[in-house]
Design an enzyme around this catalytic site. Structure first.
Site, PDB file in Angstrom:
ATOM      1  N   PRO A 192       0.787  -1.247   0.000  1.00 36.96           N
ATOM      2  CA  PRO A 192       0.000   0.000   0.000  1.00 36.96           C
ATOM      3  C   PRO A 192       0.814   1.290   0.000  1.00 36.96           C
ATOM      4  O   PRO A 192       0.236   2.366  -0.045  1.00 36.96           O
ATOM      5  CB  PRO A 192      -0.815  -0.119   1.282  1.00 36.96           C
ATOM      6  CG  PRO A 192       0.043  -0.900   2.205  1.00 36.96           C
ATOM      7  CD  PRO A 192       0.765  -1.890   1.343  1.00 36.96           C
ATOM      8  N   GLY A 193       2.148   1.233   0.102  1.00 37.62           N
ATOM      9  CA  GLY A 193       2.948   2.426  -0.098  1.00 37.62           C
ATOM     10  C   GLY A 193       3.722   2.948   1.093  1.00 37.62           C
ATOM     11  O   GLY A 193       4.395   3.971   0.981  1.00 37.62           O
ATOM     12  N   ASP A 285       9.912  -6.599  -1.779  1.00 35.57           N
ATOM     13  CA  ASP A 285       9.067  -7.050  -0.670  1.00 35.57           C
ATOM     14  C   ASP A 285       7.924  -7.863  -1.280  1.00 35.57           C
ATOM     15  O   ASP A 285       6.872  -7.343  -1.590  1.00 35.57           O
ATOM     16  CB  ASP A 285       8.538  -5.842   0.096  1.00 35.57           C
ATOM     17  CG  ASP A 285       7.746  -6.248   1.327  1.00 35.57           C
ATOM     18  OD1 ASP A 285       8.233  -7.095   2.090  1.00 35.57           O
ATOM     19  OD2 ASP A 285       6.645  -5.714   1.523  1.00 35.57           O
ATOM     20  N   CYS A 338       6.874 -10.753   5.098  1.00 36.39           N
ATOM     21  CA  CYS A 338       6.336 -10.740   6.455  1.00 36.39           C
ATOM     22  C   CYS A 338       5.844 -12.145   6.790  1.00 36.39           C
ATOM     23  O   CYS A 338       4.783 -12.330   7.370  1.00 36.39           O
ATOM     24  CB  CYS A 338       5.226  -9.713   6.603  1.00 36.39           C
ATOM     25  SG  CYS A 338       3.890  -9.896   5.421  1.00 36.39           S
TER      26      CYS A 338
END
Length: 854
Positions: A192-193, A285, A338
């Site tokens: 999402p930034g 990521d 994650c």
């Protein structure tokens, strides 16, 4: 974060629809006490245990048996909230001071008095006390006045962009990228930034005050909806150094411009422009299963199973390999997830290093961020699928399990049973033992479950475990590209995808090597051997084109056979197919008219649902803007303005891009607009559409986002305002010229031309006649000069935040001045007996000073 992307990716790759846990069945049986959807049933919290989870991670040895209970106990607790202060904000120091001297001390005092509150605290490993952590429940916020005030403070500053809420461990990967002010940075899976915003902060913070950095961030995401979220997040940064694209990470376009070097002047052109889009830093990521976010998303407990990571392993490898192919030699890439699963972490890093064959190395960053508690990566792990533990690839064949590939195991070896003459590999080819690996006995291997151990330095990877410092879980590996990648063939995908991936990889790596050779030749041109270099470079360039044509020819055939011309994958563009058709032999050429039509379509940049990116070249409008605002000639205008509308008369917004973004856009045009750009540049000018605005000498006003960039170069339509008048403008939004406190300012404002103007907050003893020299600390707002009044053109929330910041500053200055005056009064009182001056007279003098400051 990777975890949020994981669910979307799983739906795509596993072809399964996500269960809607909130949807009730059509038959209303709410009165049935046995119905789990009954209204009579009390709300049940999310389950925070899963036997499969316990079994899986105990076997993997994520933590020692002695600390397992502490590990699980922390996973069941809610995750503390974390946020960062925007280091490039004008009010960065004010916000940090408010957190340290107001909120933190107030909550510490309440905690000492016996309350159950935990004070907010800075994260010790994040530089300059710019990242903070808080741990309060909603009930505590409702009951405590200080917490309620803190909560409102967070909401306001977050919406403005002075603060970004972000999970603590998510802040770690950008810190290990080692970004410099001149770097080109690629964020491959950016939505999402939060990390993109962090990267933009780093490049702007390191730039000289009042100037745009030479660096650039290109943020990409597969999902269009998430790209919109990414744009919304980064919009608060107000940057001209960002490009947002919408591609699959594993097929991100290379944007390589093939230019034949023909003369000496061409070398200079090559030095001045980009011929291939490569990056100094890459943040990878990747999408993941996301079980490191269990504390934030407890519904994962219910869905978790041991095979979740297996389905993402190959995708993660492909995205990471694409990132490395786009990385410059000498550059750094950070791979992160994650997830706690070694199949998504160490196994992916192992396969990357194995494929790159020494051209990429793991970086030991144990000395960086010493206060960050991290654990070394694992060197051994097992694979679990369908309830079976697999110690090596031999066990996969024993139990006839599909979907498990050799790269998931520590050794990465493909064991073969010599008694099975019909044995096939994962891509359907005959298996051989040319690599010299002796096959193991599948039965004995399955019974013994003897673990493989990787011989690579995986301890240089980082694992962040929740109970070490009260965070989520994260995995990070830092990779350094020491040389060009070798030619690689991928055998772990299907036949059609295999052909495309293999040829794409072959083309990328061969071109990577050839480009390096040319760069080396260009670097030696100063030795007086230009003619020889030009000749060799020209031959090398022809070889590049030949190799690219040969590899692309096969890809185009696959694309055409699959009928992917209109809406095909990002990795096979229409322009590519058209160019391949032109280069193909006569017996293999595509219909020329059809190819020309596709090429024309691609050159126009007709990405479905995305507005085109065009350089704004209307000299009449540009000159009117320059003249009206008195833009200094030193401000780089030419080639830096872009728009998303091809009709000049209907252009509503003009965006400004930095030099680095300008170069990338020009390259993208040269290669047929291979990049699907969803957002670019900083909104600098907006067309004034009101009736009064249409009669103004200039039809475009300066936007609030672009004002800080252009402010130092504005010489007309700009005035200083006293603190009182500036504050009144923010409060009342519209003020008549005669109603300003400072009559001279009101007269000067009335003398401005009709249209947009800039009002700067006057500080110290500056008079209205002083020449305005704006810098990064200057506070200014855009206003509209009407026929009888001045109106603020700033959003209400921005006015509110600015008012609060100015009030806080004035209170601080007032307190400082009062302390100084109090000291002077004490000193004068001591000598009043000698000179006969009364204390009352000093009090009158102090009151006068206080009245002035108010």
């Amino acid at each position: 974060m990777g975890g949020r992307r994981g669910s979307r990716t799983q739906r795509k790759h596993f072809k399964q629809s996500r269960e809607n846990v909130w949807k009730r069945p059509k038959t209303d049986s709410s009165s049935d006490p046995n119905n789990p959807n009954s209204h009579n049933q009390a709300w049940q919290p999310f389950a925070t245990q899963n036997p499969s989870f316990d079994e899986y991670y105990k076997e993997q040895g994520i933590v020692s048996p002695e600390e397992w209970d502490a590990f699980m106990e922390m996973l069941r607790k809610p995750l503390p909230a974390a946020f960062r202060i925007n280091s490039t904000s004008q009010f960065c120091e004010d916000i940090r001071s408010q957190l340290e001297n107001d909120f933190m001390k107030s909550l510490q005092a309440e905690a000492i008095e016996g309350g159950d509150l935990e004070p907010i605290k800075p994260l010790p490993w994040y530089p300059d006390n710019l990242a903070w952590q808080s741990n309060f429940s909603r009930m505590q916020i409702r009951k405590n006045q200080t917490l309620e005030r803190f909560h409102e403070f967070l909401k306001l500053e977050t919406e403005i962009g002075n603060i970004s809420r972000q999970e603590a461990v998510s802040m770690v990967p950008p810190l290990f990228l080692d970004v410099h002010p001149h770097h080109f940075v690629l964020d491959m899976c950016a939505a999402p930034g939060s990390k993109t915003f962090q990267l933009l902060e780093i490049i702007h913070h390191s730039a000289k005050g009042g100037t745009l950095p030479d660096a650039m961030v290109l943020a990409n995401d597969l999902d269009v909806q998430r790209c919109n979220l990414l744009i919304h997040q980064t919009k608060r940064m107000c940057t001209a150094n960002l490009i947002v694209t919408n591609h699959e990470g594993q097929h991100f376009p290379g944007c390589r411009s093939h230019k034949n070097i023909s003369n000496g002047s061409e070398i200079n052109k090559l030095e001045q422009s980009i011929t291939q889009l490569l990056f100094d830093r890459v943040l990878c990521d990747v999408p993941c299963s996301g079980d490191g976010t269990l504390r934030k998303a407890p519904d994962i407990w219910r869905k978790w199973n041991g095979g979740m990571g297996n389905g993402l392993h190959c995708l993660q490898i492909h995205i990471a390999m694409r990132g490395l192919s786009l990385l410059k030699v000498g550059g750094r890439m950070v791979y992160s997830t994650c997830s706690m699963n070694p199949v998504e972490n160490e196994a992916v890093v192992t396969e990357i290093l194995r494929r790159c064959g020494g051209s990429v190395e793991l970086v030991d960053v144990s000395s960086e961020l010493p206060q960050l508690i991290r654990r070394p990566g694992l060197r051994k792990w097992k694979i679990r699928d369908k309830g079976v533990w697999l110690a090596s690839y031999t066990d996969v064949r024993k139990f006839h399990i599909n979907g498990i590939v050799p790269s998931m195991f520590p050794s990465g070896r493909n064991y073969v049973d010599p008694t099975d003459n019909n044995q096939k590999s994962e891509n359907g080819e005959d298996v051989n033992t040319e690599d010299g690996v002796q096959p193991d006995d599948p039965i004995s291997s399955a019974n013994n479950l003897e673990e493989e151990v990787s011989d690579l330095p995986l301890e240089r990877c980082m694992r962040i475990i929740p109970h070490d410092q009260n965070t989520g879980a994260f995995f990070i590996a830092v990779l350094h590209k020491v040389s060009h990648l070798p030619a690689i063939q991928d055998k772990s995908v299907s036949s059609q995808g295999n052909l495309s991936t293999r040829n794409d990889g072959l083309r990328e790596n061969l071109l990577d090597q050839a480009t390096g050779e040319i760069n080396g030749l260009e670097g030696s041109s100063a030795d007086g051997t230009d003619e020889k270099i030009l000749e060799v470079a020209s031959e090398a360039d022809e070889k590049i084109s030949e190799v690219a044509s040969e590899a692309d020819e096969k890809i185009s055939e696959v694309a055409l056979e699959a009928d992917l011309v209109d809406g095909g994958p990002d990795g096979v563009t229409l322009e590519t197919i058209s160019s391949e058709a032109a280069q193909a032999p006569a017996d293999k050429k595509i219909d020329s008219a059809k190819a020309g039509e596709k090429r024309k379509l691609q050159i126009q940049g007709k990405w479905r649902g995305v507005d085109p990116v065009l350089f704004f070249k209307d000299e009449a409008i540009i000159n009117s803007i320059k003249t009206f605002y008195g833009i200094d000639e030193s401000f780089p205008f030419s080639g830096h303005l872009v728009t998303r509308n091809s009709e000049t008369n209907h252009v509503k917004r003009i965006y400004y891009v930095s030099k680095s973004v300008k170069d990338v856009l020009e390259l993208n045009f040269r290669v047929g607009q291979q990049m699907k750009i969803t957002s670019v540049g900083l909104k600098m000018f907006e067309r004034q559409s009101s009736r009064e605005g249409s009669s103004a000498p200039c039809s475009f006003r300066i936007s609030s986002e672009g004002l800080p960039v252009i402010l130092p170069y504005v010489t007309k339509q700009i005035l200083y305002a006293s603190p009182a008048d500036f504050k009144h403008l923010l409060q009342y939004k519209t003020i008549k010229f005669a109603d300003f406190v400072d009559a001279e300012f009101g007269q000067k404002a009335a003398n401005l031309m009709l249209g947009c103007c800039v009002i700067v907050l006057g500080e110290g003893g500056k008079s209205l006649s002083d020449h305005i020299q704006a810098d990064a600390s200057t506070i200014a707002i855009g206003c509209w000069k009407g026929r009888a009044s001045l109106s603020v053109m700033v959003a209400a929330i921005d006015c509110q935040e600015l008012l609060e910041r100015l009030s806080a500053r004035m209170e601080t200055e007032k307190g400082t001045l009062a302390q100084e005056n109090h000291g002077e009064l004490d000193e004068k009182q001591d000598i009043s007996g000698e000179n006969g001056t009364s204390l009352e007279e000093h009090n009158v003098e102090a009151q006068k000073i206080q009245d002035i400051t108010e």
